[in-house]
Design an enzyme around this catalytic site. Structure first.
Site, PDB file in Angstrom:
ATOM      1  N   ASN A   9       8.100  -5.965  -1.157  1.00  0.00           N
ATOM      2  CA  ASN A   9       8.258  -5.342  -2.573  1.00  0.00           C
ATOM      3  C   ASN A   9       9.738  -4.045  -2.632  1.00  0.00           C
ATOM      4  OD1 ASN A   9       8.348  -4.214  -5.250  1.00  0.00           O
ATOM      5  ND2 ASN A   9       7.038  -2.274  -4.378  1.00  0.00           N
ATOM      6  N   TRP A  10      10.840  -5.041  -3.157  1.00  0.00           N
ATOM      7  CA  TRP A  10      12.039  -4.769  -3.545  1.00  0.00           C
ATOM      8  C   TRP A  10      12.151  -3.941  -4.880  1.00  0.00           C
ATOM      9  CZ3 TRP A  10      15.487  -9.899  -3.612  1.00  0.00           C
ATOM     10  CH2 TRP A  10      15.037 -11.184  -2.795  1.00  0.00           C
ATOM     11  N   LYS A  11      11.331  -3.477  -5.688  1.00  0.00           N
ATOM     12  CA  LYS A  11      10.967  -2.273  -6.480  1.00  0.00           C
ATOM     13  C   LYS A  11      12.916  -2.793  -6.827  1.00  0.00           C
ATOM     14  CE  LYS A  11       8.993   0.428  -3.581  1.00  0.00           C
ATOM     15  NZ  LYS A  11       8.201   2.819  -2.525  1.00  0.00           N
ATOM     16  N   HIS A  95       0.660  -0.968  -8.680  1.00  0.00           N
ATOM     17  CA  HIS A  95       1.396  -0.148  -8.132  1.00  0.00           C
ATOM     18  C   HIS A  95       1.504   1.235  -8.588  1.00  0.00           C
ATOM     19  CE1 HIS A  95       4.941   1.692  -5.742  1.00  0.00           C
ATOM     20  NE2 HIS A  95       4.606   0.467  -4.404  1.00  0.00           N
ATOM     21  N   GLU A  97       3.800   3.061  -8.719  1.00  0.00           N
ATOM     22  CA  GLU A  97       4.520   3.652  -9.326  1.00  0.00           C
ATOM     23  C   GLU A  97       4.688   2.612 -10.383  1.00  0.00           C
ATOM     24  OE1 GLU A  97       7.740   1.688  -6.800  1.00  0.00           O
ATOM     25  OE2 GLU A  97       7.385   3.297  -5.493  1.00  0.00           O
ATOM     26  N   GLU A 166      -1.961   2.008   0.143  1.00  0.00           N
ATOM     27  CA  GLU A 166      -0.629   2.621  -0.343  1.00  0.00           C
ATOM     28  C   GLU A 166      -1.216   4.155  -0.603  1.00  0.00           C
ATOM     29  OE1 GLU A 166       2.992   0.297  -0.487  1.00  0.00           O
ATOM     30  OE2 GLU A 166       2.670   0.140  -2.306  1.00  0.00           O
ATOM     31  N   GLY A 172       7.615   6.077  -0.171  1.00  0.00           N
ATOM     32  CA  GLY A 172       9.340   6.085  -0.370  1.00  0.00           C
ATOM     33  C   GLY A 172      10.148   7.496   0.661  1.00  0.00           C
ATOM     34  N   SER A 210       6.203   4.010   3.889  1.00  0.00           N
ATOM     35  CA  SER A 210       7.283   3.921   5.079  1.00  0.00           C
ATOM     36  C   SER A 210       6.782   3.627   6.313  1.00  0.00           C
ATOM     37  CB  SER A 210       7.368   5.960   5.229  1.00  0.00           C
ATOM     38  OG  SER A 210       7.894   6.027   4.141  1.00  0.00           O
ATOM     39  N   GLY A 231       8.373  -1.384   1.373  1.00  0.00           N
ATOM     40  CA  GLY A 231       8.652  -1.374   0.423  1.00  0.00           C
ATOM     41  C   GLY A 231      11.015  -1.126   0.991  1.00  0.00           C
ATOM     42  N   GLY A 232      11.570   0.107   1.599  1.00  0.00           N
ATOM     43  CA  GLY A 232      12.627   0.191   1.530  1.00  0.00           C
ATOM     44  C   GLY A 232      13.058  -0.523   2.792  1.00  0.00           C
TER      45      GLY A 232
HETATM   46  P1  13P Z   1       7.919   2.090   1.200  1.00  0.00           P
HETATM   47  O1  13P Z   1       8.100   1.249   2.608  1.00  0.00           O
HETATM   48  O2  13P Z   1       9.880   2.286   0.414  1.00  0.00           O
HETATM   49  O3  13P Z   1       7.645   3.953   1.112  1.00  0.00           O
HETATM   50  O4  13P Z   1       7.712   1.794   0.020  1.00  0.00           O
HETATM   51  C1  13P Z   1       5.991   1.704  -0.203  1.00  0.00           C
HETATM   52  C2  13P Z   1       5.488   0.508  -1.105  1.00  0.00           C
HETATM   53  O5  13P Z   1       5.392   1.578  -2.373  1.00  0.00           O
HETATM   54  C3  13P Z   1       5.376  -0.984  -1.183  1.00  0.00           C
HETATM   55  O6  13P Z   1       4.957  -1.254  -1.901  1.00  0.00           O
END
Ligand code: 13P
Length: 248
Positions: A9-11, A95, A97, A166, A172, A210, A231-232
């Protein structure tokens, strides 16, 4: 045996140039035999780029969100049909967010899942508790409530969902749920799915929060963890490829 699935997930990250380099590295890194499913959820502006650059590769294109509406006066939104036009195979829905910054309710998330399914796109339904909810002992109750709304809405299509657990406090933050903590919630979710579908044993449940090259193998070794929503670490080709390698 369920096939593992790793979704990046590149966000809201990337640029034409950075994406081209990342996608090329992923393509090259996965050119051999890849036993896990792989997808990248790119920002909507780059769906066309991802579709073009991933053509013929094992990496599927995913979206980060979809509208619950089919078409019409919904400024700024993207319909499932539009995603379908760009070869999108999966879309995230709900998600944390989106729930937190865009006020998406369980009911809206459920409608989004339904809209995606109607166009043959697999919704990746995200559920997870906040730190306050975990500390108050409400983890099970929260994730079950979030998933129940979707199960109720999609009816007999439950088995076509992918579910991602999640924990919000792990996103994050560098704080991963322990493999045991994650497995415990995954087992709860699988049982909830089993009550709704005979195919629950074949359904794919992802962990996100994470996940990185160092902790992926242990998480993915848990009985009910069938993949990751990353994510990251999905923004760096080497890290993402290591996570995919841990899933094989
Ligand atoms: P991180 O891997 O950066 O914690 O993000 C997780 C996430 O929200 C994937 O959708």
């Amino acid at each position: 045996m369920r096939k593992k699935l790793i979704v990046g997930n590149w966000k809201m990250n990337g640029s034409l140039a950075a994406n081209a380099a990342l996608l090329e590295s992923l393509r090259q890194g996965l050119a051999g035999d890849c036993k896990a499913g792989v997808a990248v959820a790119v920002p909507a502006a780059y769906l066309a780029q991802a579709q073009a650059e991933l053509a013929g590769s094992v990496i599927a294109v995913a979206a980060q969100d979809v509208s619950q509406h089919e078409a019409g006066a919904y400024t700024g939104e993207l319909s499932a049909a539009m995603l379908q036009d760009f070869g999108v195979r999966y879309t995230l829905v709900g998600h944390s967010e989106r729930r937190q910054y865009h006020g998406e309710t369980d009911a809206v998330v459920a409608l989004k899942a339904l809209a995606a399914l109607a166009k043959g796109i697999t919704p990746i339904v995200c559920v997870g508790e906040t730190l306050a909810e975990r500390e108050a002992g409400q983890t099970e109750q929260v994730v079950k409530r979030q998933l129940a709304a979707v199960i109720q809405q999609v009816g007999h299509c439950v088995s076509e969902l992918v579910v991602a657990y999640e924990p919000v406090w792990a996103i994050g933050t560098g704080k991963t749920a322990s493999p045991e903590q994650a497995q415990a919630v995954h087992a709860v979710l699988r049982a909830q799915l089993a009550a709704a579908s005979e195919q629950a044993g074949q359904m794919v449940l992802l962990y996100g929060g994470s996940m990185n090259a160092g902790n992926a193998a242990q998480l993915l070794a848990q009985a009910d963890i069938d993949g990751g929503l990353v994510g990251g670490a999905s923004l760096k080709a080497a890290d993402f490829l290591s996570i995919i390698a841990a899933a094989q």
